[in-house]
Design a protein around this motif. Structure first.
Motif, PDB file in Angstrom:
ATOM      1  N   GLY A  21       0.831  -1.182   0.000  1.00 25.35           N
ATOM      2  CA  GLY A  21       0.000   0.000   0.000  1.00 25.35           C
ATOM      3  C   GLY A  21       0.869   1.237   0.000  1.00 25.35           C
ATOM      4  N   LYS A  22       0.436   2.257  -0.742  1.00 28.00           N
ATOM      5  CA  LYS A  22       1.259   3.465  -0.887  1.00 28.00           C
ATOM      6  C   LYS A  22       0.362   4.688  -0.767  1.00 28.00           C
ATOM      7  CE  LYS A  22       2.231   5.102  -4.887  1.00 28.00           C
ATOM      8  NZ  LYS A  22       2.731   5.348  -6.266  1.00 28.00           N
ATOM      9  N   VAL A  23       0.870   5.738  -0.145  1.00 29.00           N
ATOM     10  CA  VAL A  23       0.161   7.004  -0.064  1.00 29.00           C
ATOM     11  C   VAL A  23       1.134   8.114  -0.443  1.00 29.00           C
ATOM     12  CG1 VAL A  23       0.661   7.246   2.398  1.00 29.00           C
ATOM     13  CG2 VAL A  23      -1.240   8.527   1.398  1.00 29.00           C
ATOM     14  N   GLY A  33       3.289  -1.206   3.800  1.00 31.73           N
ATOM     15  CA  GLY A  33       3.310  -2.638   4.021  1.00 31.73           C
ATOM     16  C   GLY A  33       2.399  -3.385   3.064  1.00 31.73           C
ATOM     17  N   LYS A  34       2.194  -4.658   3.316  1.00 33.68           N
ATOM     18  CA  LYS A  34       1.422  -5.524   2.432  1.00 33.68           C
ATOM     19  C   LYS A  34       0.040  -4.954   2.172  1.00 33.68           C
ATOM     20  CE  LYS A  34      -0.178 -10.288   1.847  1.00 33.68           C
ATOM     21  NZ  LYS A  34      -0.285 -11.632   2.456  1.00 33.68           N
ATOM     22  N   ASP A  38      -4.321  -5.471   7.666  1.00 34.35           N
ATOM     23  CA  ASP A  38      -4.648  -4.600   8.799  1.00 34.35           C
ATOM     24  C   ASP A  38      -3.464  -3.717   9.174  1.00 34.35           C
ATOM     25  OD1 ASP A  38      -7.154  -5.708   8.907  1.00 34.35           O
ATOM     26  OD2 ASP A  38      -6.649  -7.173  10.462  1.00 34.35           O
ATOM     27  N   ASP A  39      -2.259  -4.278   9.076  1.00 33.54           N
ATOM     28  CA  ASP A  39      -1.067  -3.502   9.405  1.00 33.54           C
ATOM     29  C   ASP A  39      -0.882  -2.351   8.423  1.00 33.54           C
ATOM     30  OD1 ASP A  39       1.289  -3.122  11.013  1.00 33.54           O
ATOM     31  OD2 ASP A  39       2.452  -3.792   9.285  1.00 33.54           O
ATOM     32  N   CYS A  40      -1.208  -2.595   7.147  1.00 30.28           N
ATOM     33  CA  CYS A  40      -1.098  -1.548   6.126  1.00 30.28           C
ATOM     34  C   CYS A  40      -2.069  -0.404   6.420  1.00 30.28           C
ATOM     35  CB  CYS A  40      -1.370  -2.157   4.750  1.00 30.28           C
ATOM     36  SG  CYS A  40      -1.378  -0.960   3.392  1.00 30.28           S
ATOM     37  N   LYS A  41      -3.314  -0.752   6.756  1.00 31.61           N
ATOM     38  CA  LYS A  41      -4.318   0.277   7.052  1.00 31.61           C
ATOM     39  C   LYS A  41      -3.940   1.056   8.310  1.00 31.61           C
ATOM     40  CE  LYS A  41      -7.924  -2.584   4.970  1.00 31.61           C
ATOM     41  NZ  LYS A  41      -9.134  -3.409   5.225  1.00 31.61           N
ATOM     42  N   ARG A  42      -3.379   0.368   9.291  1.00 36.39           N
ATOM     43  CA  ARG A  42      -2.990   1.045  10.528  1.00 36.39           C
ATOM     44  C   ARG A  42      -1.859   2.038  10.284  1.00 36.39           C
ATOM     45  NH1 ARG A  42      -2.570  -3.139  13.275  1.00 36.39           N
ATOM     46  NH2 ARG A  42      -0.339  -3.551  13.116  1.00 36.39           N
ATOM     47  N   LYS A  43      -0.894   1.635   9.465  1.00 35.71           N
ATOM     48  CA  LYS A  43       0.219   2.536   9.168  1.00 35.71           C
ATOM     49  C   LYS A  43      -0.246   3.724   8.329  1.00 35.71           C
ATOM     50  CE  LYS A  43       3.824  -1.014   9.414  1.00 35.71           C
ATOM     51  NZ  LYS A  43       4.816  -1.800   8.666  1.00 35.71           N
ATOM     52  N   TYR A  44      -1.207   3.461   7.442  1.00 36.45           N
ATOM     53  CA  TYR A  44      -1.759   4.567   6.639  1.00 36.45           C
ATOM     54  C   TYR A  44      -2.438   5.593   7.549  1.00 36.45           C
ATOM     55  CZ  TYR A  44      -5.295   6.994   3.867  1.00 36.45           C
ATOM     56  OH  TYR A  44      -6.106   7.950   3.319  1.00 36.45           O
ATOM     57  N   ASP A  45      -3.264   5.127   8.477  1.00 39.20           N
ATOM     58  CA  ASP A  45      -3.932   6.046   9.417  1.00 39.20           C
ATOM     59  C   ASP A  45      -2.908   6.826  10.235  1.00 39.20           C
ATOM     60  OD1 ASP A  45      -6.445   5.319   8.584  1.00 39.20           O
ATOM     61  OD2 ASP A  45      -6.746   3.831  10.166  1.00 39.20           O
ATOM     62  N   GLN A  46      -1.829   6.162  10.635  1.00 39.15           N
ATOM     63  CA  GLN A  46      -0.799   6.838  11.419  1.00 39.15           C
ATOM     64  C   GLN A  46      -0.118   7.936  10.608  1.00 39.15           C
ATOM     65  OE1 GLN A  46       2.032   4.156  13.147  1.00 39.15           O
ATOM     66  NE2 GLN A  46       3.554   5.762  13.494  1.00 39.15           N
ATOM     67  N   LEU A  47       0.191   7.649   9.353  1.00 35.37           N
ATOM     68  CA  LEU A  47       0.818   8.650   8.494  1.00 35.37           C
ATOM     69  C   LEU A  47      -0.099   9.838   8.259  1.00 35.37           C
ATOM     70  CD1 LEU A  47       2.548   6.336   5.878  1.00 35.37           C
ATOM     71  CD2 LEU A  47       3.714   7.974   7.346  1.00 35.37           C
ATOM     72  N   ILE A  48      -1.383   9.552   8.009  1.00 32.44           N
ATOM     73  CA  ILE A  48      -2.347  10.636   7.774  1.00 32.44           C
ATOM     74  C   ILE A  48      -2.484  11.495   9.025  1.00 32.44           C
ATOM     75  CG2 ILE A  48      -4.767  11.149   7.321  1.00 32.44           C
ATOM     76  CD1 ILE A  48      -3.201  10.345   4.850  1.00 32.44           C
ATOM     77  N   ALA A  49      -2.507  10.860  10.198  1.00 28.99           N
ATOM     78  CA  ALA A  49      -2.617  11.615  11.448  1.00 28.99           C
ATOM     79  C   ALA A  49      -1.428  12.563  11.620  1.00 28.99           C
ATOM     80  CB  ALA A  49      -2.712  10.651  12.629  1.00 28.99           C
ATOM     81  N   ASP A  72       9.146  -1.800   4.951  1.00 31.75           N
ATOM     82  CA  ASP A  72       8.988  -2.823   3.922  1.00 31.75           C
ATOM     83  C   ASP A  72       9.592  -2.407   2.592  1.00 31.75           C
ATOM     84  OD1 ASP A  72       7.694  -4.501   5.655  1.00 31.75           O
ATOM     85  OD2 ASP A  72       5.722  -3.640   5.222  1.00 31.75           O
ATOM     86  N   ALA A  73       9.788  -1.110   2.387  1.00 33.21           N
ATOM     87  CA  ALA A  73      10.345  -0.640   1.118  1.00 33.21           C
ATOM     88  C   ALA A  73      11.868  -0.570   1.145  1.00 33.21           C
ATOM     89  CB  ALA A  73       9.783   0.738   0.780  1.00 33.21           C
ATOM     90  N   MET A  74      12.467  -0.853   2.310  1.00 31.73           N
ATOM     91  CA  MET A  74      13.925  -0.762   2.421  1.00 31.73           C
ATOM     92  C   MET A  74      14.592  -2.045   1.927  1.00 31.73           C
ATOM     93  SD  MET A  74      14.537   1.076   6.095  1.00 31.73           S
ATOM     94  CE  MET A  74      14.144   2.799   6.347  1.00 31.73           C
TER      95      MET A  74
END
Length: 428
Positions: A21-23, A33-34, A38-49, A72-74
């Motif tokens: 997933g990418k934003v 992340g993948k 759920d981990d991808c959605k959680r990280k997306y919400d954290q970045l947006i916050a 995951d991109a490293m």
């Protein structure tokens, strides 16, 4: 591809080349992340916050924090170094310490505590447990953050995300308060370093007019005309509950818990002492007493023909009365197969008393049938409080409602403008 509207929050996209997933935020791509995990959605919400809290600028991470959104991109050679940064605070024995626990871990322990702590006298979970659960859900974007590094900035990021999601100002303040309570418990259990709560307490609540969060409309009294129109569509038991609440100004839960053994009928004005009420968990030594006048006594007398410890207002009795009325209105002959159509093992059976939720839903359904403004039992208390204040003053209203502080009564009793109008006529 349609362009995003100005001011809209960037959406999570699927980067097919890496399956992540990418934003895209402020000219930079952040990988979460993948894809669709759920981990991808959680990280997306954290970045947006973080992005919203930074004024829609790229998230800035400290030198001691690992950017989990780009792990995951490293390259694999660098990925292990970043991941190990999260466990740098583990003790030599392998047991987690106050500096190594993640937010998700202390949240899980806190919910275990709440599940046993927030229960009423009957063992049922209270609304405080629901508030704690909602706070933990809103913390999910920060589950992979070390609890020791969850400070005022992280808390404000969470609140910015709540505002963006459309939460009201009071709703945001309530959830932030619950998060502070979570960390206060964690600090008392030595799960986070000392002083963590002191930093979180520096985040002040959102104030009216100083935020973009929506404002909830104030709770207003419901007119007697609307109440009367609704009563015509209510079952007899619920209609009597409404009439008693209108005459006494009691809370809806206090009406639901009425039992014959809770009444002292020795004097002209009866006294009702609820065995359960909103503030009975406080160890203040103050007894809750609700006076019952002649009109309310007349209604209640019909419900005293039962065991002393049985509830006066039973959904089972109300349902039996409804079915009997339907049978009387029936014009065709009752077939033998329809004499008793009840299931042998129904999934849901009526309870021995109404709850404030079932009581409220019954009123709202009746209001819809009456084609009037949908209202709640809480508004009846406002109506009675306003009437008492107008006739007898603020002190009488405070005593009648059972409030310790007159400021609380101000919330329930609408200000009487008659005196102000009288002054204006003479001076203006």
């Amino acid at each position: 591809m349609a362009r995003r509207k100005a001011g809209a929050v960037p959406q999570l996209q699927h980067h097919k080349a890496t399956g992540q997933g990418k934003v895209h935020l402020s000219g930079r791509d952040f990988y979460c992340g993948k894809w669709d995990s759920d981990d991808c959605k959680r990280k997306y919400d954290q970045l947006i916050a973080e992005w919203l809290h930074n004024g829609r600028r790229p998230p800035v991470r400290g030198s001691q924090e690992a950017d989990r959104a780009t792990v995951d991109a490293m390259p694999p050679s660098d990925r292990g170094t970043v991941i190990n940064a999260d466990t740098a605070g583990a003790s030599d024995s392998g047991l987690p310490t106050a500096t190594s626990l993640l937010v998700c871990e202390i949240a899980a322990r806190y919910m275990e505590h709440c599940e046993s702590y927030y229960r009423d006298a009957d063992g049922r979970l209270t609304s405080s447990f629901g508030n704690a659960k909602q706070a933990v859900i809103k913390l999910s974007p920060f589950f992979d953050v070390p609890a020791a590094s969850f400070g005022p900035k992280r808390l404000q990021e969470m609140r910015s995300l709540l505002v963006e999601q459309g939460r009201s100002r009071k709703g945001c303040n309530t959830l932030v308060k619950e998060v502070k309570r979570l960390f206060r418990w964690a600090e008392s259990q030595e799960l986070v370093p000392g002083g963590t709560v002191h930093g979180l307490d520096s985040v002040e609540p959102l104030k009216r007019g100083r935020t973009t969060a929506a404002e909830l409309p104030p709770v207003k009294p419901v007119s007697d005309a609307i109440i009367e129109a609704t009563l015509k569509h209510l079952p007899t038991v619920v209609a009597d509950m409404v009439r008693i609440q209108r005459l006494t100004g009691a809370r809806s839960s206090e009406v639901c818990f009425m039992r014959p053994c809770d009444f002292d009928c020795s004097a002209e004005v009866w006294e009702y002492r609820p065995h359960r009420h909103k503030t009975d968990y406080l160890d203040d030594g103050i007894e809750k007493v609700i006076p019952i006048g002649p009109r309310a006594q007349e209604i209640l007398a019909a419900y005293f023909d039962r065991p002393k410890d049985a509830y006066c207002f039973s959904p089972e009795e109300s349902e039996a009365e409804r079915r009997a009325a339907m049978r009387e209105r029936r014009k065709s002959k009752v077939q033998p197969s329809q004499q008793n159509r009840r299931k042998k093992k129904p999934k849901r059976t009526p309870r021995d008393h109404y709850t404030r939720d079932t009581y409220r839903r019954a009123i709202q359904r009746a209001a819809e049938k009456a084609k009037v403004t949908v209202w709640t039992p809480h508004q009846i208390r406002h109506t009675t409080a306003t009437e008492v204040r107008r006739e007898f003053g603020i002190e009488a209203s405070q005593t009648f409602l059972g409030h310790k502080d007159a400021n609380v009564t101000q919330i329930y009793a609408e200000r009487n403008l008659d005196l102000a109008r009288k002054v204006a006529r003479q001076l203006g």
